[in-house]
Design a protein around this motif. Sequence first.
Motif, mmCIF file in Angstrom:
data_model
loop_
_atom_site.group_PDB
_atom_site.id
_atom_site.type_symbol
_atom_site.label_atom_id
_atom_site.label_comp_id
_atom_site.label_asym_id
_atom_site.label_seq_id
_atom_site.Cartn_x
_atom_site.Cartn_y
_atom_site.Cartn_z
ATOM 1 N N UNK A 11 7.323 -3.868 -3.827
ATOM 2 C CA UNK A 11 6.413 -2.774 -3.595
ATOM 3 C C UNK A 11 6.441 -1.738 -4.694
ATOM 4 N N UNK A 12 7.593 -1.469 -5.135
ATOM 5 C CA UNK A 12 7.913 -0.344 -6.103
ATOM 6 C C UNK A 12 7.388 -0.967 -7.311
ATOM 7 N N UNK A 13 8.093 -2.151 -7.755
ATOM 8 C CA UNK A 13 7.647 -2.780 -9.019
ATOM 9 C C UNK A 13 6.003 -3.041 -8.886
ATOM 10 N N UNK A 14 5.494 -3.588 -8.016
ATOM 11 C CA UNK A 14 4.479 -3.932 -7.951
ATOM 12 C C UNK A 14 3.226 -2.644 -8.311
ATOM 13 N N UNK A 15 3.812 -1.596 -7.867
ATOM 14 C CA UNK A 15 3.127 -0.541 -7.963
ATOM 15 C C UNK A 15 2.947 0.148 -9.520
ATOM 16 N N UNK A 16 3.854 -0.378 -10.331
ATOM 17 C CA UNK A 16 3.808 -0.199 -11.616
ATOM 18 C C UNK A 16 3.323 -0.991 -12.638
ATOM 19 N N UNK A 17 2.453 -1.926 -12.031
ATOM 20 C CA UNK A 17 1.762 -3.150 -12.671
ATOM 21 C C UNK A 17 0.902 -2.411 -14.055
ATOM 22 N N UNK A 18 0.191 -1.195 -13.795
ATOM 23 C CA UNK A 18 -0.602 -0.731 -15.025
ATOM 24 C C UNK A 18 0.378 -0.175 -15.870
ATOM 25 N N UNK A 19 1.327 0.158 -15.770
ATOM 26 C CA UNK A 19 2.405 0.878 -16.763
ATOM 27 C C UNK A 19 3.085 -0.195 -17.597
ATOM 28 N N UNK A 45 0.700 -1.277 -0.137
ATOM 29 C CA UNK A 45 -0.005 -0.087 -0.020
ATOM 30 C C UNK A 45 0.813 1.235 0.058
ATOM 31 N N UNK A 46 1.974 1.120 0.906
ATOM 32 C CA UNK A 46 2.912 2.502 0.889
ATOM 33 C C UNK A 46 3.322 2.800 -0.667
ATOM 34 N N UNK A 47 3.956 1.540 -1.180
ATOM 35 C CA UNK A 47 4.691 1.940 -2.450
ATOM 36 C C UNK A 47 3.687 2.275 -3.457
ATOM 37 N N UNK A 48 2.590 1.748 -3.604
ATOM 38 C CA UNK A 48 1.680 2.293 -4.223
ATOM 39 C C UNK A 48 1.225 3.764 -4.314
ATOM 40 N N UNK A 49 1.167 4.184 -3.100
ATOM 41 C CA UNK A 49 1.219 5.691 -2.926
ATOM 42 C C UNK A 49 2.320 6.401 -3.004
ATOM 43 N N UNK A 50 3.485 5.859 -2.921
ATOM 44 C CA UNK A 50 4.730 6.660 -3.184
ATOM 45 C C UNK A 50 4.904 6.859 -4.593
ATOM 46 N N UNK A 51 4.566 5.701 -5.353
ATOM 47 C CA UNK A 51 4.847 5.769 -6.948
ATOM 48 C C UNK A 51 3.718 6.749 -7.466
ATOM 49 N N UNK A 52 2.683 6.888 -7.022
ATOM 50 C CA UNK A 52 1.640 7.679 -7.670
ATOM 51 C C UNK A 52 2.229 9.301 -7.218
ATOM 52 N N UNK A 53 2.885 9.607 -6.240
ATOM 53 C CA UNK A 53 3.477 10.751 -6.016
ATOM 54 C C UNK A 53 4.538 11.056 -6.905
ATOM 55 N N UNK A 54 5.615 9.947 -7.159
ATOM 56 C CA UNK A 54 6.589 10.157 -8.025
ATOM 57 C C UNK A 54 5.893 10.750 -9.407
ATOM 58 N N UNK A 55 5.190 9.867 -9.939
ATOM 59 C CA UNK A 55 4.756 10.220 -11.383
ATOM 60 C C UNK A 55 4.103 11.567 -11.325
#
Length: 611
Positions: free
Chosen positions: A468-476, A434-444
């Motif tokens: 977690x970082x890679x998992x957060x990019x699953x839709x890209x 969950x945290x990495x999903x939120x972090x990646x959204x903020x990065x983008x």
Amino acid sequence: MKQKNHRFHTTKLLTYVLFGLIAVLGLVCLYYGSSFAPGSRRSDENGSLLDGSDLGFGRFSRHRDLPDEQRYYPEAPKSIPICDIKLSELIPCLDRNLIYQLKLKPNLSVMEHYERHCPPLERRYNCLIPPPKGYKIPIRWPASRDEVWKANIPHTHLAEEKSDQHWMIVDGEKIKFPGGGTHFHDGADKYIVGLAQMLKFPGDKLHNGGHIRNVLDVGCGVASFGAYLLPLDIIAMSLAPNDVHENQIQFALERGIPSTLGVLGTKRLPYPSRSFELAHCSRCRIDWLQRDGILLLELDRLLRPGGYFAYSSPEAYEQDPENRKIWNAMYSLLKRMCWKVASKRGQTVIWSKPLSNSCYLKRDPGTQPPLCSSGNDPDASWNVSMKACITPYSAKMHKERWSGLLPWPQRLTAAPPRLEEIGVSAEKFLEDTRIWHSRVIRYWKQMKSVIEKNSVRNIMDMNSNLGGFAAALKDKDVWVMNVAPIKMSRLKIIYDRGLIGTVHDWCEAFSTYPRTYDLLHAWVVFSEIEERGCSAEDLLIEMDRILRPDGFVIIRDKISVINHIQKFIPALRWDGWLSEVEPGMDALSVGEERVLIARKKLWSDDGFMTM
């Protein structure tokens, strides 16, 4: 007498002058020599071209007695020298010239010369790797799967050598990839369908309903097999050495296909046990019978329970005496390893690994190869020698096909069974996701003004933790090389999520070509190497080597680290675009952190920026 006295004074004066000149010369040499000595860095105002062979790097360990904020060098160079153009494809730890220079004597028969041999500190290159002449920003994915700029990898020998096998074709300014291979002249896509048919998978789909996700392709060529697995939601670690076909992995990465340099030699591959559902070798020219079958036993370590080995090679179908001899010996070895032939058709045989230890326990006493001892750690993989023994299953993994994992894509976010082995609860795992999903959204969001569609394809997470970082990019439409530290590696969890990665020590250079990644993510990497006494300057120049022009770095670390790195941005030419923010605190924060995002400029080998 007077004349003699005059001569004496003249001689004395000349002596003083001579000693004075020697002293001045000594000071000059000391000053300039210190600029090239280990532990210092030369600032070259004109960006002059250097081969860098005599330049060393500073080390943080010299500043242990300073306060925390002053441990880093207070000054950064105004510019960093540019390496000679002949080093444009340098891979420091896979540089065969280094083997000769250091007078090493690797065993060629077991491929030691293709394994990592890193330069000592005093022989590291202290300069920026230039692109080849005429370099262009790479063609974007998905078009890049089928074509790349010839100027970016100006090597056409593979096109000539493999012209009858349709590996690649030179077409004007581009090199094109029709999808052929040594054993699939008609295209990798048709070959993959054939493998699925051999295994009788539903709909002739090799993914088998998501149960086949991670594949190891050894001797992969230009990775066309891996390229045509991607539409099936299968990700392959395409592996090949920097051998006579030395640019095959460079082509694969330029195409945007997951791949890496590596060899089945004397060391274990840098992956944990039970990482892949399928291993593949198509005319990979590997002697699987050498050293008591140690290379097949390494595949056995890496395959999950019930995993497959698809093998396309002359000994699988030719009837001449030599190939029959090899086939019989290989069949005997694999039978003693409790593998079975799952299917055999035409030029290909597919073996399957047992689901449990029951077959091993039924073998006659003294049967070779033996089972590994209980003290053997099957997940240890950094600089660990291969062992000619069978890795038995633990009691928990006994009789669980695919290690009890859910099919893809459910396994990406589900807590995998092996979490217990690393002492992480399912709750902590889900919180990390969950945290990495939120972090990646903020990065983008931070990059939204400069990042363009499909401009990022190859990504590296330099400290991947649980993935977690890679998992957060699953839709890209990207792939991530997850890099785990050599100590406390959690790479098994990353593979259990259906992702790929490797173990690596960031005090050394990574095993890849220059200009192969579009984005590098470094979370507390600099803090960790500083604690081990390694150099931030080393790592910055290594990151520059593997980062593509127009590529991004995302560095998340302590404030003191970010302040130090900021000083190097102009010298690295990473100021094409720059952003720094103070992120909000979360459960993964390591004290006060900053996020620095920088973009690398495209410049030519003479040091000037190109448009």
